[in-house]
Design a protein around this motif. Structure first.
Motif, mmCIF file in Angstrom:
data_model
loop_
_atom_site.group_PDB
_atom_site.id
_atom_site.type_symbol
_atom_site.label_atom_id
_atom_site.label_comp_id
_atom_site.label_asym_id
_atom_site.label_seq_id
_atom_site.Cartn_x
_atom_site.Cartn_y
_atom_site.Cartn_z
ATOM 1 N N UNK A 184 0.802 -1.224 0.000
ATOM 2 C CA UNK A 184 0.000 0.000 0.000
ATOM 3 C C UNK A 184 0.837 1.278 0.000
ATOM 4 N N UNK A 185 2.082 1.185 0.477
ATOM 5 C CA UNK A 185 2.916 2.367 0.624
ATOM 6 C C UNK A 185 2.607 3.177 1.864
ATOM 7 N N UNK A 186 1.694 2.665 2.709
ATOM 8 C CA UNK A 186 1.283 3.369 3.921
ATOM 9 C C UNK A 186 2.214 3.063 5.092
ATOM 10 N N UNK A 187 2.414 4.057 5.960
ATOM 11 C CA UNK A 187 3.137 3.842 7.209
ATOM 12 C C UNK A 187 2.232 3.031 8.132
ATOM 13 N N UNK A 188 2.765 1.929 8.672
ATOM 14 C CA UNK A 188 1.976 1.065 9.557
ATOM 15 C C UNK A 188 2.566 0.939 10.950
ATOM 16 N N UNK A 189 3.751 1.476 11.173
ATOM 17 C CA UNK A 189 4.369 1.405 12.486
ATOM 18 C C UNK A 189 5.466 2.440 12.635
ATOM 19 N N UNK A 190 5.739 2.811 13.887
ATOM 20 C CA UNK A 190 6.795 3.794 14.152
ATOM 21 C C UNK A 190 7.295 3.644 15.575
ATOM 22 N N UNK A 191 8.442 4.251 15.822
ATOM 23 C CA UNK A 191 9.006 4.397 17.149
ATOM 24 C C UNK A 191 10.052 5.494 17.088
ATOM 25 N N UNK A 192 10.291 6.147 18.222
ATOM 26 C CA UNK A 192 11.287 7.219 18.267
ATOM 27 C C UNK A 192 12.053 7.130 19.570
ATOM 28 N N UNK A 193 13.200 7.801 19.622
ATOM 29 C CA UNK A 193 14.033 7.869 20.825
ATOM 30 C C UNK A 193 14.418 9.318 21.068
ATOM 31 N N UNK A 194 14.232 9.760 22.300
ATOM 32 C CA UNK A 194 14.749 11.053 22.737
ATOM 33 C C UNK A 194 16.033 10.779 23.505
ATOM 34 N N UNK A 195 17.012 11.688 23.400
ATOM 35 C CA UNK A 195 18.287 11.430 24.069
ATOM 36 C C UNK A 195 19.125 12.685 24.197
ATOM 37 N N UNK A 196 20.055 12.622 25.167
ATOM 38 C CA UNK A 196 21.087 13.646 25.254
ATOM 39 C C UNK A 196 22.278 13.253 24.378
ATOM 40 N N UNK A 197 22.219 12.075 23.779
ATOM 41 C CA UNK A 197 23.273 11.617 22.883
ATOM 42 C C UNK A 197 24.463 10.997 23.589
ATOM 43 N N UNK A 198 24.451 11.013 24.899
ATOM 44 C CA UNK A 198 25.588 10.475 25.642
ATOM 45 C C UNK A 198 25.257 9.224 26.423
#
Length: 128
Positions: free
Chosen positions: A44-58
């Protein structure tokens, strides 16, 4: 790993049962993640899932916005998203402190990836 579009972000949150966000909140925050993962359904070309991360990078990394559309759940998509995010964290910071807030539907997924409850040593808190 690029973040989802604002429209996909809002749709994935709503249709997967996460709390609703405004368009302005999505526009302001979508590019602020340290890492993002999105799964696109090939047919379909549709987005069906996601996840993200927040961080200070360290050292500190916080997993957020884990969402898979109901028709695509129980197919390994959540596992793949979380594994990709954790692989990126591990490659960058092997001794990282990684946490998340686990709603009941996701707890088995997170446990499979080594997450354990932090209480009573610490508890999640929020400002109301």
């Amino acid at each position: 790993m690029a973040p989802p579009s604002v429209d996909d972000y809002l749709r994935l949150r709503q249709e997967s049962g996460l709390s609703a966000r405004t368009r302005q909140e999505a526009e302001n925050g979508i590019n602020g993640a340290w890492a993002s993962a999105i799964v696109i359904h090939v047919e379909s070309g549709d987005a069906v899932g996601m996840g993200r991360v927040l961080s200070d990078g360290g050292w500190y990394f916080h997993v957020i916005d884990m969402a898979v559309l109901p028709d695509h759940q129980r197919k390994g998509i959540g596992d793949a998203i979380l594994a990709a995010l954790l692989d990126r964290i591990n490659a960058h910071a092997p001794n990282a402190y990684v946490n998340l807030l686990a709603d009941p539907p996701g707890r088995r997924l997170y446990a499979r990836h080594g997450f354990v409850e932090s209480a009573p040593a610490s508890i999640g808190m929020k400002r109301v």
